[in-house]
Scaffold this active site. Structure first.
Site, PDB file in Angstrom:
ATOM      1  NE  ARG A   1      -6.663  -4.332  20.234  1.00  0.00           N
ATOM      2  CZ  ARG A   1      -5.659  -5.057  19.764  1.00  0.00           C
ATOM      3  NH1 ARG A   1      -4.450  -4.543  19.697  1.00  0.00           N
ATOM      4  NH2 ARG A   1      -5.852  -6.304  19.370  1.00  0.00           N
TER       5      ARG A   1
ATOM      6  CG  HIS B   1      -1.327  -1.390  14.751  1.00  0.00           C
ATOM      7  ND1 HIS B   1      -2.679  -1.283  14.950  1.00  0.00           N
ATOM      8  CD2 HIS B   1      -0.951  -2.513  15.424  1.00  0.00           C
ATOM      9  CE1 HIS B   1      -3.113  -2.295  15.685  1.00  0.00           C
ATOM     10  NE2 HIS B   1      -2.069  -3.049  15.996  1.00  0.00           N
TER      11      HIS B   1
END
Length: 309
Positions: free
Chosen positions: A224, A272
């Protein structure tokens, strides 16, 4: 008939609908699946962020909300969400994460950037150490972290793990709080971040903790974006205490065009892609959880609202 609402960005419906229907059929579930249903008729919600659903109050008969994402930080704090919430633990997602992380660990270990990015036509012989001589630390020993750690250990790396609470893993050195993070980072030639995004994990890597890493340490973050203090990382890179960082997740996504990560010579940005939920395998996880709930069994991967994961 079991009514299941698919609440996710519209483009995901076409990708998931056939896989979900096949999984429900295989589990012998009589399901009406749709992206739009009257709230008071919904038995289960399949959820992904950035859809249209924010208020769960009208879903009075809903038995569970089943997230398509491994991370639930965007929903777990929703005060209207009073029914059980599960997160996605998907074997396809796990294997994707393992492959992505292993590739970048080997890239760092073998110093591939040094060998590949050359313009001076010099025959520069550089023999890397064996994996057993390279210390790798995995921060976060949940399903993803453990799978990554075990794979790297299988290749031969000297792998350690850190988690906030004590965990015992056969054949692996583990650290936990209090004080374990400093001990773990002090040996991290390569640090891999696979922690959830919670108030307790924000800025796990900051000016103080980055300083605990060996000089020349390298960082891989597919977890994250909030796990790293951006400014502290840039300062550590500029001071050459940290040699390089490979980042797949960010506080704002897509990463803004003017963010200094783009232009920094010792940062690799990926969009991502480390671990995407696979529609086929994720649909099987969803179907199994609905089957279990309908049979009166406990849900798999139930989120603890206190810890946030």
């Amino acid at each position: 008939m079991i009514n299941v609402l698919f609440s996710a960005p519209h483009e995901r419906w076409e990708a998931y609908a056939p896989h979900l229907r096949a999984a429900f059929d295989a589990a012998s579930l009589n399901v009406h699946l749709a992206p739009d249903l009257p709230p008071d008729q919904v038995d289960y919600v399949i959820y992904a962020p950035r859809g249209d659903l924010d208020d769960f109050t009208p879903y009075t008969r809903c038995k569970a909300v089943l997230s398509l994402w491994a991370g639930v930080e965007q929903i777990v704090g929703n005060d209207t969400l009073t029914m059980p919430l599960t997160r996605m633990v998907d074997p396809g997602l796990t294997r994707g994460m393992v492959e992505w992380v292993t590739g970048h660990v080997l890239r760092y270990h073998l110093d591939m950037d040094r060998d590949i990015i050359r313009t001076d036509a010099q025959w520069d012989v550089h023999v890397p150490p064996l994996a057993a001589e390279r210390s790798v630390v995995v921060l976060g020993l949940g399903a993803l972290g453990l799978a990554v750690a075990e794979t790297l250990k299988g290749i031969g790396f000297d792998v350690s793990g850190w988690s906030r609470t004590a965990k015992s893993i056969p054949g692996m050195r583990t650290f936990h709080e209090p004080g374990g993070l400093t001990a773990a980072l002090s040996r991290a030639e390569i640090a891999i971040l696979l922690l959830p995004d919670t108030p307790a994990t924000e800025n796990t890597l900051n000016a103080h903790t980055l300083a605990q890493m060996p000089k020349g340490g390298r960082i891989i973050n597919p977890g994250r974006g909030a796990l790293i203090d951006d400014d502290a990382l840039l300062e550590a890179l500029d001071a050459r205490h940290i040699a390089h960082a490979t980042l797949d997740v960010f506080r704002v996504e897509p990463l803004p065009a003017d963010h200094p990560f783009w232009s920094h010579p010792n940062i690799t940005v990926t969009p991502h892609i480390a671990a995407e939920t696979r529609a086929g395998t994720a649909s099987q996880v969803i179907a199994e959880n609905i089957r279990r709930c309908e049979a009166g069994q406990s849900l798999l991967h139930l989120v603890d609202r206190q810890t946030g994961y």
